[in-house]
Design an enzyme around this catalytic site. Sequence first.
Site, PDB file in Angstrom:
ATOM      1  CB  SER A  56      -0.967  -0.052   1.187  1.00  0.00           C
ATOM      2  OG  SER A  56      -1.945   0.944   1.096  1.00  0.00           O
ATOM      3  CG  ASP A 102      -2.761   4.017  -1.392  1.00  0.00           C
ATOM      4  OD1 ASP A 102      -3.536   3.892  -2.361  1.00  0.00           O
ATOM      5  OD2 ASP A 102      -2.810   3.273  -0.395  1.00  0.00           O
ATOM      6  CG  ASP A 105      -2.859  -0.593  -2.262  1.00  0.00           C
ATOM      7  OD1 ASP A 105      -2.912   0.598  -1.891  1.00  0.00           O
ATOM      8  OD2 ASP A 105      -3.450  -1.510  -1.663  1.00  0.00           O
TER       9      ASP A 105
END
Length: 448
Positions: free
Chosen positions: A100, A240, A242
């Site tokens: 992430s 972000d 992901d």
Amino acid sequence: MGKYFGTDGVRGVANSELTPELAFKVGRFGGYVLTKDKERPKVLIGRDTRISGHMLEGALVAGLLSIGAEVMRLGVISTPGVAYLTKAMDAEAGVMISASHNPVQDNGIKFFGGDGFKLSDEQELEIERLMDQPEDHLPRPVGADLGMVNDYFEGGQKYLQFLKQSADEDFTGIHVALDCAHGATSSLATHLFADLDADVSTMGTSPNGLNINDGVGSTHPEALAEFVKEKGADVGMAFDGDGDRLIAVDEKGNIVDGDQIMYICAKYLKSEGRLTDNTVVSTVMSNLGFYKALEAEGIKSVQTAVGDRYVVEAMKKGGFTLGGEQSGHLIFLDYNTTGDGLLSAIMLMNTIKMTGKPLSELAAEMQKFPQLLLNVKVTDKHKVTENEKVKAVIEEVEKEMNGDGRILVRPSGTEPLVRVMAEAKTKELCEKYVGRIADVVKAEMGAE
């Protein structure tokens, strides 16, 4: 949390903590738990742009093939893209390789069930139990019963088509600036907004395996704020690594966080009769100003622990359609099963287009209380809730606040940190309260 699974899957420094050997076991045992009732189960795998993604993907694929699964590699795609496609393509499971918003050296593995939702605590514990058994008693198919792997890079286009259908109309006349964090949305976001006829400017769209989240994306929105002003854009959208978070920037360069986006979308959906039970689900980290703004609009709220999985659980339980976190994880359950940065951007653009108001005006309707969050590195984050001196200083501060603010001290779900948060009438008071509590946390359990 278990031995391997944290609040958002299995995470660690790639090739040190999250090794190929561990990834193989996660694939083998995780795949078995999710697909044991199926013959030749279909499993989708996506990854973000980290250099370690290929290594971990190879190990995961091997683990899944060893139980007879049919694996479809999606290539670079967002986490919500994997969740959507898992359900849309009737797969038994989906797997995303990403950490992430974390730095490039980290990576992670998170599973989705066939319904597109993240795993329950019970499923994760069953996977861990099998992984820790002294011997591996899982089936070992041979010959033609072994699994096969195929590429399905067209999955990204299928996901984009779904997103485009979520737009109430095209975005002609809106200049949008995108920051894709050199991550999973680098190609997806650009194509999405161009196809919807927006005027598009981009940054953070040149991944090289090492630059994901590096000074860009939703955890560094100040970079996009400058870019919006430089390009004269109407709105900025920061994702972000992901693609499961969105932080926005208004036309003046002001940052608009997840609470504000949630409020703006909730008000719009309520006016359209599309906000189930006129209720929004949020976490304990949401700003006091968020709740006051909702209340003024006749919108109810439900609070959960921090983590989008807990928000989703409460949404499913109550049948609610909108929920999220201040950090930018926003869930529109009528559309997708998890936080989706691109979908959230579409919903925010819908509101801007349909109201005809600039984002600065929409965001100004919610007055935020000054809020300060400080991360304290500790030796054992889980002991913070039991420490008597920490509890005592929190009680002292809350007594001083006398209802005009709040304190939240909690362990991070993914890092060796304790998060100390204060909301108060002024920034100075926030600094005073956070500093006081953080000093005690450091003295009691701080790490070098």
